[in-house]
Design an enzyme around this catalytic site. Sequence first.
Site, mmCIF file in Angstrom:
data_model
loop_
_atom_site.group_PDB
_atom_site.id
_atom_site.type_symbol
_atom_site.label_atom_id
_atom_site.label_comp_id
_atom_site.label_asym_id
_atom_site.label_seq_id
_atom_site.Cartn_x
_atom_site.Cartn_y
_atom_site.Cartn_z
ATOM 1 N N ARG A 51 0.805 -1.230 0.000
ATOM 2 C CA ARG A 51 0.000 0.000 0.000
ATOM 3 C C ARG A 51 0.829 1.268 0.000
ATOM 4 N NH1 ARG A 51 -3.100 -3.642 1.747
ATOM 5 N NH2 ARG A 51 -1.223 -4.242 2.823
ATOM 6 N N THR A 52 1.810 1.320 0.893
ATOM 7 C CA THR A 52 2.530 2.587 1.054
ATOM 8 C C THR A 52 3.260 2.942 -0.236
ATOM 9 O OG1 THR A 52 2.710 2.158 3.404
ATOM 10 C CG2 THR A 52 4.187 3.823 2.510
ATOM 11 N N LYS A 80 26.620 -3.947 -0.910
ATOM 12 C CA LYS A 80 28.066 -3.689 -0.904
ATOM 13 C C LYS A 80 28.469 -2.913 0.330
ATOM 14 C CE LYS A 80 27.883 -3.294 -5.941
ATOM 15 N NZ LYS A 80 27.983 -2.342 -7.049
ATOM 16 N N ARG A 101 11.315 3.551 3.375
ATOM 17 C CA ARG A 101 10.913 2.615 4.438
ATOM 18 C C ARG A 101 12.125 1.769 4.771
ATOM 19 N NH1 ARG A 101 5.623 -1.120 4.424
ATOM 20 N NH2 ARG A 101 4.814 0.853 5.177
ATOM 21 N N HIS A 129 5.069 5.632 11.734
ATOM 22 C CA HIS A 129 4.585 5.568 10.353
ATOM 23 C C HIS A 129 3.679 6.782 10.138
ATOM 24 C CE1 HIS A 129 3.445 4.036 6.567
ATOM 25 N NE2 HIS A 129 2.975 2.841 6.897
HETATM 26 C C1 NCD Z 1 1.686 -1.112 8.100
HETATM 27 C C2 NCD Z 1 3.192 -1.031 8.165
HETATM 28 O O1 NCD Z 1 3.892 -1.369 7.230
HETATM 29 O O2 NCD Z 1 3.641 -0.588 9.211
HETATM 30 N N1 NCD Z 1 1.187 -1.261 6.818
HETATM 31 C C3 NCD Z 1 0.981 -0.174 6.028
HETATM 32 O O3 NCD Z 1 1.882 0.591 5.740
HETATM 33 N N2 NCD Z 1 -0.265 0.068 5.640
HETATM 34 C C4 NCD Z 1 1.120 -2.059 9.059
HETATM 35 C C5 NCD Z 1 1.656 -3.460 9.134
HETATM 36 O O4 NCD Z 1 2.537 -3.867 8.381
HETATM 37 O O5 NCD Z 1 1.170 -4.173 10.003
#
Ligand code: NCD
Length: 359
Positions: A51-52, A80, A101, A129
Amino acid sequence: MRHLVTLDDLSNFEIEQIFRLASGMQSQLETWAGICRSKLLATLFYEPSTRTRLSFESAMERLNGGTLGFADPSATSVTKGETLADTARMVTNYADIIVMRHSWAGAARVMAQYTHIPVINGGDGSHTHPTQALTDLYTIIRRKSKVEGLTVGICGDLQFGRAAHSFALAVARFGGKLIHIAPNPLQMPPWVLAQLEQCHGQIPLEVENITEVIEKLDVIYVNRLQEERLPANMDAAAVRGSYLLNAEVMKNAKPDAMIMHPLPRVNELAYELDEDPRAAYFEQSANAVPVRMALIASLIGLEQLILTQPPKRHIRTSTTTCTNANCVTNYETYLVPECETFSGNMEFQTCAYCGNLLS
Ligand code: NCD
């Protein structure tokens, strides 16, 4: 130039401005389409994401911008031994804005320190997040018009779930009343509780089982067990399958309650709830696009219109090293430890990278 590493980088006023813009974008997509023409978003995903990453790419392309990046760090110079600082210096020349991320808490802060373009944290370890929290708040406001005065239950893995951390702090900032629902080993970590109390005057009720509080909740925010982050010394079997929201539990919930989940779900949110009009989790993932469009546009296009002064914070070099084994300062050894002081009725300090309480 502004970054979004944690929600503390934005004032409430700025968040409300971003929501106004997101709402305008959602209803009139074409009007805003050209705003990021010839701009590039770098998506640096060192950790899995569906999703992100996709909603950020969708958001940038809907603004007529372009995207470049990776979703599999094993195909990059990370293998590396390239540091985050060097990656940051390099990406500065390739893009106009970064979303990243990483599995280390505080990684996005490092990227922000070493780049000259805005950095958005798309999740850093079990820390925070912030863009998920923006989407969550926006979804609540669209359904319920405000957060203030709502009773919000956060249920599941509150210990390791970064979405739960940023959501709790966001709800408290906008005046919602929190209840934390989790088996004991998965309860909210001390750094979140300290901030809730110090900055927002909240000491949330903690319960083990959702049935104890279900009838009070206006919002029920469920999280999956963060199986990949459980420490080796934790009895995973004891917490696995320890919570579930299903139609039977929802019988006692308010008729206008909202069921939320950052997704992905594993086995803590029953499929039978998908048709329940109270289910808001797919709406939540859809709202991620206009919210991220508004955020990108604010950070690179409309900065002067939307953003004002960053909130004041008290950060300085620290003599104490962070004890959080997952903190980026334990991996990227060139980093100088920094701490943030929160003062008021009880003064405390946190690691400025990962948020962990420093003793
Ligand atoms: C979340 C995450 O990656 O922290 N998912 C997201 O970004 N919608 C929640 C999760 O992974 O549980």
